[in-house]
Design a protein around this motif. Structure first.
Motif, PDB file in Angstrom:
ATOM      1  N   SER A  37       0.841  -1.206   0.000  1.00  0.00           N
ATOM      2  CA  SER A  37       0.000   0.000   0.000  1.00  0.00           C
ATOM      3  C   SER A  37       0.868   1.245   0.000  1.00  0.00           C
ATOM      4  O   SER A  37       1.959   1.268   0.588  1.00  0.00           O
ATOM      5  CB  SER A  37      -0.918   0.017   1.228  1.00  0.00           C
ATOM      6  OG  SER A  37      -1.768  -1.115   1.230  1.00  0.00           O
ATOM      7  N   GLN A  45      -2.915   3.774  -3.206  1.00  0.00           N
ATOM      8  CA  GLN A  45      -2.679   2.710  -4.174  1.00  0.00           C
ATOM      9  C   GLN A  45      -2.411   1.416  -3.422  1.00  0.00           C
ATOM     10  O   GLN A  45      -1.594   1.369  -2.518  1.00  0.00           O
ATOM     11  CB  GLN A  45      -1.482   3.051  -5.063  1.00  0.00           C
ATOM     12  CG  GLN A  45      -1.064   1.919  -5.986  1.00  0.00           C
ATOM     13  CD  GLN A  45       0.188   2.237  -6.778  1.00  0.00           C
ATOM     14  OE1 GLN A  45       0.190   3.153  -7.589  1.00  0.00           O
ATOM     15  NE2 GLN A  45       1.258   1.502  -6.545  1.00  0.00           N
ATOM     16  N   VAL A  56      -4.101  -4.103  -8.990  1.00  0.00           N
ATOM     17  CA  VAL A  56      -3.784  -2.763  -8.501  1.00  0.00           C
ATOM     18  C   VAL A  56      -5.086  -1.988  -8.389  1.00  0.00           C
ATOM     19  O   VAL A  56      -5.894  -1.984  -9.317  1.00  0.00           O
ATOM     20  CB  VAL A  56      -2.821  -2.022  -9.459  1.00  0.00           C
ATOM     21  CG1 VAL A  56      -2.506  -0.629  -8.915  1.00  0.00           C
ATOM     22  CG2 VAL A  56      -1.547  -2.815  -9.671  1.00  0.00           C
ATOM     23  N   ILE A  58      -6.627   1.932  -7.197  1.00  0.00           N
ATOM     24  CA  ILE A  58      -6.301   3.325  -6.861  1.00  0.00           C
ATOM     25  C   ILE A  58      -7.585   4.019  -6.448  1.00  0.00           C
ATOM     26  O   ILE A  58      -8.580   3.985  -7.173  1.00  0.00           O
ATOM     27  CB  ILE A  58      -5.657   4.052  -8.054  1.00  0.00           C
ATOM     28  CG1 ILE A  58      -4.365   3.318  -8.476  1.00  0.00           C
ATOM     29  CG2 ILE A  58      -5.353   5.499  -7.696  1.00  0.00           C
ATOM     30  CD1 ILE A  58      -3.743   3.873  -9.742  1.00  0.00           C
ATOM     31  N   SER A  67      -9.190   0.156 -10.931  1.00  0.00           N
ATOM     32  CA  SER A  67      -8.592  -1.121 -10.566  1.00  0.00           C
ATOM     33  C   SER A  67      -8.182  -1.852 -11.833  1.00  0.00           C
ATOM     34  O   SER A  67      -8.809  -1.703 -12.889  1.00  0.00           O
ATOM     35  CB  SER A  67      -9.562  -1.981  -9.748  1.00  0.00           C
ATOM     36  OG  SER A  67     -10.706  -2.295 -10.498  1.00  0.00           O
ATOM     37  N   SER A 162       7.152  -0.519  -5.884  1.00  0.00           N
ATOM     38  CA  SER A 162       6.855   0.906  -5.893  1.00  0.00           C
ATOM     39  C   SER A 162       8.043   1.642  -5.286  1.00  0.00           C
ATOM     40  O   SER A 162       8.905   1.027  -4.656  1.00  0.00           O
ATOM     41  CB  SER A 162       5.591   1.217  -5.074  1.00  0.00           C
ATOM     42  OG  SER A 162       4.473   0.530  -5.592  1.00  0.00           O
TER      43      SER A 162
END
Length: 205
Positions: A37, A45, A56, A58, A67, A162
């Motif tokens: 997250s 996200q 994923v 958002i 998504s 990320s």
């Protein structure tokens, strides 16, 4: 079909094996092995990673919630109508392989044991030895899969999915469900061992 000559241990094993199969199917097929997250400027996200699919989502901000899920079953997948190549690491494919073998083994063990309990002609030492081998194999394969995934996820997924700032990443419930399946397979193996002792004693008389 008579259960009068079936030991209590063999009867207790039936729901244990059934639950092991259910847990393995659920953990194997869902997308929450790792959840990552990230929140910034009112936008959140969440990335959910499984063995065969990753999603994923958002939420927040000025845009509508979004998504997207992609298949991880092969290195080539389709994203928004375009073919994208993602080179998944060998350990990830290894985890998929052993978890698949674990699912097949625990399913075969359950079917064989149910036959042993419900069909008198299958109540033989060779059958219960097969159940033992499959149960042990299932426990080992499932455990190896979760160990591989758990040992590698932080380096390969947690840090690279990320940017590191503001990220929370952890093993999630699908991973835990497969651990539960492995534990039940171990319990089943122990019960099969007890059943084999019962058969050995009966054969000695």
């Amino acid at each position: 079909m008579s259960l009068e000559n079936v030991s209590m241990v063999a009867k207790i094993m039936m729901p244990i094996m059934f639950l092991a199969v259910v847990l393995q199917i659920v953990g194997f097929s869902t997308t929450a092995w790792v959840t990552t997250s990230h929140s910034a400027r009112g936008v959140s996200q969440t990335v959910a990673i499984g063995l065969w699919r990753s999603c994923v989502s958002i939420t927040g901000g000025s845009h509508a919630d979004q998504s997207l899920c992609i298949s991880t079953a092969s290195d080539e997948t389709t994203v928004n109508g375009k073919t994208v190549t993602i080179n998944y690491p060998s350990w990830y494919r290894g985890a998929e392989a052993v978890e698949t073998l674990g699912l097949l083994a625990v399913l075969a063990a359950m079917v064989l044991h149910f036959g042993y309990v419900l069909l008198e002609e299958l109540r033989k030492r060779a059958i219960i030895m097969g159940v033992l081998a499959l149960s042990i194999g299932a426990a080992v394969m499932i455990a190896v899969g979760v160990i591989i995934f758990g040992a590698k996820y932080e380096d390969e997924i947690g840090q690279n999915i990320s940017p590191p700032a503001g990220i929370t990443s952890s093993l999630s419930w699908s991973f835990g469900v497969c651990i539960g399946a492995a534990v039940l397979a171990i319990i089943s193996s122990a019960c099969v061992g007890l059943e084999m002792q019962n058969i050995t004693r009966l054969m000695a008389y």
